[in-house]
Design an enzyme around this catalytic site. Sequence first.
Site, PDB file in Angstrom:
ATOM      1  N   TYR A   1       0.818  -1.213   0.000  1.00  0.00           N
ATOM      2  CA  TYR A   1       0.000   0.000   0.000  1.00  0.00           C
ATOM      3  C   TYR A   1       0.852   1.264   0.000  1.00  0.00           C
ATOM      4  O   TYR A   1       0.446   2.290  -0.524  1.00  0.00           O
ATOM      5  CB  TYR A   1      -0.920   0.020   1.226  1.00  0.00           C
ATOM      6  CG  TYR A   1      -2.184  -0.780   1.072  1.00  0.00           C
ATOM      7  CD1 TYR A   1      -2.132  -2.156   0.864  1.00  0.00           C
ATOM      8  CD2 TYR A   1      -3.425  -0.175   1.149  1.00  0.00           C
ATOM      9  CE1 TYR A   1      -3.301  -2.893   0.731  1.00  0.00           C
ATOM     10  CE2 TYR A   1      -4.593  -0.900   1.024  1.00  0.00           C
ATOM     11  CZ  TYR A   1      -4.532  -2.257   0.813  1.00  0.00           C
ATOM     12  OH  TYR A   1      -5.679  -2.971   0.681  1.00  0.00           O
TER      13      TYR A   1
ATOM     14  N   LYS B   1       3.597 -15.646   3.080  1.00  0.00           N
ATOM     15  CA  LYS B   1       3.874 -16.372   1.833  1.00  0.00           C
ATOM     16  C   LYS B   1       5.380 -16.604   1.798  1.00  0.00           C
ATOM     17  O   LYS B   1       6.091 -16.159   0.891  1.00  0.00           O
ATOM     18  CB  LYS B   1       3.367 -15.543   0.637  1.00  0.00           C
ATOM     19  CG  LYS B   1       3.408 -16.259  -0.701  1.00  0.00           C
ATOM     20  CD  LYS B   1       2.395 -17.381  -0.832  1.00  0.00           C
ATOM     21  CE  LYS B   1       2.574 -18.114  -2.154  1.00  0.00           C
ATOM     22  NZ  LYS B   1       1.769 -19.357  -2.217  1.00  0.00           N
TER      23      LYS B   1
ATOM     24  N   ASP C   1      -2.354 -18.692   0.999  1.00  0.00           N
ATOM     25  CA  ASP C   1      -3.312 -19.432   0.162  1.00  0.00           C
ATOM     26  C   ASP C   1      -4.008 -20.511   0.984  1.00  0.00           C
ATOM     27  O   ASP C   1      -5.214 -20.739   0.865  1.00  0.00           O
ATOM     28  CB  ASP C   1      -2.650 -19.987  -1.111  1.00  0.00           C
ATOM     29  CG  ASP C   1      -1.301 -20.637  -0.867  1.00  0.00           C
ATOM     30  OD1 ASP C   1      -0.795 -20.591   0.268  1.00  0.00           O
ATOM     31  OD2 ASP C   1      -0.743 -21.206  -1.829  1.00  0.00           O
TER      32      ASP C   1
ATOM     33  N   ASP D   1      -6.148  -7.399   3.895  1.00  0.00           N
ATOM     34  CA  ASP D   1      -7.261  -6.792   3.162  1.00  0.00           C
ATOM     35  C   ASP D   1      -8.113  -7.878   2.518  1.00  0.00           C
ATOM     36  O   ASP D   1      -9.338  -7.887   2.640  1.00  0.00           O
ATOM     37  CB  ASP D   1      -6.711  -5.838   2.093  1.00  0.00           C
ATOM     38  CG  ASP D   1      -7.822  -5.210   1.268  1.00  0.00           C
ATOM     39  OD1 ASP D   1      -8.804  -4.755   1.874  1.00  0.00           O
ATOM     40  OD2 ASP D   1      -7.705  -5.200   0.036  1.00  0.00           O
TER      41      ASP D   1
ATOM     42  N   ASP E   1     -12.141  -9.526   3.843  1.00  0.00           N
ATOM     43  CA  ASP E   1     -13.388  -9.557   3.073  1.00  0.00           C
ATOM     44  C   ASP E   1     -13.934 -10.983   3.028  1.00  0.00           C
ATOM     45  O   ASP E   1     -15.139 -11.213   3.149  1.00  0.00           O
ATOM     46  CB  ASP E   1     -13.174  -9.052   1.632  1.00  0.00           C
ATOM     47  CG  ASP E   1     -13.506  -7.571   1.470  1.00  0.00           C
ATOM     48  OD1 ASP E   1     -13.429  -6.844   2.486  1.00  0.00           O
ATOM     49  OD2 ASP E   1     -13.833  -7.156   0.349  1.00  0.00           O
TER      50      ASP E   1
HETATM   51  C1  IPM Z   1     -10.332  -1.818   3.715  1.00  0.00           C
HETATM   52  C2  IPM Z   1     -10.597  -1.227   2.368  1.00  0.00           C
HETATM   53  C3  IPM Z   1      -9.482  -0.255   2.029  1.00  0.00           C
HETATM   54  C4  IPM Z   1      -8.176  -1.030   2.033  1.00  0.00           C
HETATM   55  C5  IPM Z   1      -9.663   0.494   0.707  1.00  0.00           C
HETATM   56  C6  IPM Z   1     -10.996   1.225   0.660  1.00  0.00           C
HETATM   57  C7  IPM Z   1      -8.519   1.430   0.430  1.00  0.00           C
HETATM   58  O1  IPM Z   1     -10.727  -2.232   1.406  1.00  0.00           O
HETATM   59  O2  IPM Z   1     -10.258  -1.049   4.699  1.00  0.00           O
HETATM   60  O3  IPM Z   1     -10.191  -3.037   3.813  1.00  0.00           O
HETATM   61  O4  IPM Z   1      -7.818  -1.650   1.019  1.00  0.00           O
HETATM   62  O5  IPM Z   1      -7.494  -1.036   3.064  1.00  0.00           O
HETATM   63 MG    MG Z   2     -10.671  -4.186   2.189  1.00  0.00          MG
END
Ligand code: IPM
Ligand code: MG
Length: 363
Positions: free
Chosen positions: A141, A192, A224, A248, A252
């Site tokens: 990032y 990894k 993975d 990240d 999700d």
């Molecule tokens: C999160 C989001 C952010 C990230 C984006 C919106 C930049 O996906 O907080 O997980 O990738 O960190």
């Molecule tokens: Mg995210």
Amino acid sequence: MNAHILILGGDGVGPEVSHAAKQVLEHIAHTFSHTFSFSEALIGGCAIDATGSALPQASIDAASAADAILLGAVGGPKWDNTKAATRPEDGLLAIRKALGLYANLRPVKAYPELAYASPLRPELLTNVDFLVVRELTGGLYFGQPKERRTRADGGITAVDTLEYHDYEVQRILQLAFQLAEGRRKNVSSVDKANVLETSRLWREHASAMAKDYPAVTLQHVLVDTAAMRLVMSPAQFDVLVTENTFGDILTDEAAVLVGSMGLLPSASLGTQTNAHGFPRGLYEPIHGSAPDIAGKGIANPIGTILSAAMLLRHSLGLNNEASAIENAVQAALQAGARTADLTKENALSTKEMTEKILALVRA
Ligand code: IPM
Ligand code: MG
């Protein structure tokens, strides 16, 4: 206690859900005899429209003066352009960096009554209760160089840099081990290491740190494999600690296990402390700005309300107050309260869900 909280509503459903969480905080202040004051500032697309910057200096100053920050969400189709000079997400990255918020905590807990909404079979959700500790200010990032180059043949090469310093790796691992001591004492360090040098540094530090925490069991898991195990047997995890990009992606994946992304909170903690001697944290739901439902008043406020609970616990040391919110959310779900992300019939609006939760808060 007197505390000052900055609200960064942001874009899309962000202002709606942060308003709901603010109401819960006001109710907590009233119930437990605290004085919370609030201010608001801009971040994301609305900040770009108003000032040209996704995180204006006034917002950084307001954040630095607050005891804690509650954020809604940023982004939306209006600002989605890969060629744009600034993007709403830049505001999020900038505030993480400006406040030194290197640790992102994302607790994932399955509610048995919501098992129907999960893509997993219900039996896999029994005892799912884990915490992802994601490194937030390093890795791909932020690594430099991060740029496009025009090659001699006229083509384009894009570069991102995956870089980690030893102290960045150490401090996030240390926090993960400390948090594991207060939980089921199990750390899964996700890397990894079979391919990446940064992961090999990470793994060495994790192994070395495990010696300082004899009560905690450490396992190394390749990212993975971790992605696979999260859907095959999520109950095996207690604390997962990992670098920025892996975190990240895995969060999700983890978020949908419990039925809806709208349910999950997060806390970002860092190097600064507030007037009460606790981390000046940033608290936000895991979900994004959900432009498709923005302005309709139907977003699930629970992720943000639970983020407010994390704010009370981590930035103000108000554990009973935090538990009161968490218990009220659980009771509302047990009583059948559902927003549109969780049911097709009789869905509650954001306001109705918030009122249900408020009514169940007990001192
Ligand atoms: C999160 C989001 C952010 C990230 C984006 C919106 C930049 O996906 O907080 O997980 O990738 O960190
Ligand atoms: Mg995210």
